[in-house]
Scaffold this motif. Structure first.
Motif, PDB file in Angstrom:
ATOM      1  N   GLY A 286      40.412  38.312  42.073  1.00 15.24           N
ATOM      2  CA  GLY A 286      40.822  39.004  43.290  1.00 15.24           C
ATOM      3  C   GLY A 286      40.399  38.257  44.542  1.00 15.24           C
TER       4      GLY A 286
ATOM      5  N   PHE B 136      43.135  36.800  47.295  1.00 15.21           N
ATOM      6  CA  PHE B 136      43.216  37.237  48.696  1.00 15.21           C
ATOM      7  C   PHE B 136      42.717  36.178  49.671  1.00 15.21           C
TER       8      PHE B 136
ATOM      9  N   LEU C 167      45.288  44.170  55.137  1.00 13.75           N
ATOM     10  CA  LEU C 167      45.198  44.401  53.693  1.00 13.75           C
ATOM     11  C   LEU C 167      44.507  43.245  52.995  1.00 13.75           C
ATOM     12  N   ASP C 168      44.788  42.014  53.435  1.00 14.53           N
ATOM     13  CA  ASP C 168      44.097  40.849  52.866  1.00 14.53           C
ATOM     14  C   ASP C 168      42.597  40.968  53.083  1.00 14.53           C
TER      15      ASP C 168
ATOM     16  N   ASN D 196      40.964  44.001  50.982  1.00  9.05           N
ATOM     17  CA  ASN D 196      40.893  43.705  49.546  1.00  9.05           C
ATOM     18  C   ASN D 196      39.900  42.591  49.253  1.00  9.05           C
TER      19      ASN D 196
ATOM     20  N   TYR E 235      36.566  43.096  46.769  1.00  9.26           N
ATOM     21  CA  TYR E 235      36.277  42.246  45.604  1.00  9.26           C
ATOM     22  C   TYR E 235      34.955  41.504  45.770  1.00  9.26           C
TER      23      TYR E 235
END
Length: 240
Positions: free
Chosen positions: A181, A185, A223-224, A227, A231
């Motif tokens: 993840g 990202f 969102l990047d 996330n 992670y």
């Protein structure tokens, strides 16, 4: 074509280039301002819910409400992406703010799992990593289009692995998915930045129509960031 007409066309061309340059700067600035404001709203909402016993009790004791919030978030993202051209800038901005608040409500749970110190540390790591990769996506001359295809395939695999892990609850799979993840990202941050930059390089102006695309760009980078943060938190966060 006489000299005066050639001179007029030359001046007109330079004026268009100047206007496009001003529009590009304004739109890119709006992308990062909106993204930053959304992150601030999310952080305040998360902390506000986590420090409010009544709200915490309502959320933890009502799974239907939690799933309802998740569903609302999905609908907001899909709605913004698919219908932004039909919305006014005010409506699109309002939906983005509502999404940021709902996401903050969902993220309030991290304050019960990880220590405040480790959350702060991981946030700073995330901000630094995001900043470096976004800068790379902005300045690199390399075409990152091929990254996008690979990263989307990796993202689909990551989603499938996450769903599977809900049922098998494997710590090993969780750790592997967390590292994957982070890579996904980190790459998406650079890719999305370059894509946003290319979209605005030829923008004729910074009017409402283009500002709505700047809002979508801010949503993608938001969102990047979120996330990537989650992670990294799974890897480096210290549990309470």
């Amino acid at each position: 074509m006489d000299y005066e007409e050639m001179n007029y066309q030359s001046l007109s061309s330079r004026q268009r280039e100047w206007n496009s340059s001003l529009a590009f700067s304004a739109l890119m600035r709006k992308v990062y301002v909106w993204m930053s404001l959304a992150l601030v709203i999310t952080a305040l909402a998360a902390y506000g819910v986590a420090t409010n016993p009544v709200m915490t009790e309502i959320l933890l004791s009502n799974p239907v409400l939690m799933w309802g919030i998740v569903g609302a978030e999905l609908l907001l993202v899909i709605g913004l992406g698919a219908g932004v051209n039909k919305m006014s800038l005010t409506v699109a901005t309002t939906l983005f703010i509502v999404y940021s608040i709902l996401n903050g409500v969902m993220l309030s749970s991290i304050f019960f799992i990880y220590s405040l110190g480790s959350i702060t540390t991981v946030f700073l790591i995330t901000a630094s990593t995001f900043g470096v990769m976004s800068l790379y996506g902005y300045v690199t001359q390399k075409d990152l289009t091929s990254w996008g295809r690979l990263l989307m395939m990796a993202l689909i695999g990551l989603i499938i692995a996450t769903i599977v892990n809900v049922f098998v609850a494997s710590p090993g799979l969780t750790l592997i998915a967390s590292y994957v993840g982070v890579l996904v990202f980190v790459g998406l941050t650079a890719y999305d930045t370059q894509r946003i930059k290319q979209m605005f390089l030829t923008a004729p102006d910074a009017g409402e129509h283009m500002q709505k695309y700047a809002l979508l760009g801010a949503l993608n980078l938001y969102l990047d960031f979120v996330n990537l943060f989650l992670y990294l938190l799974r890897i480096f966060g210290k549990r309470e």
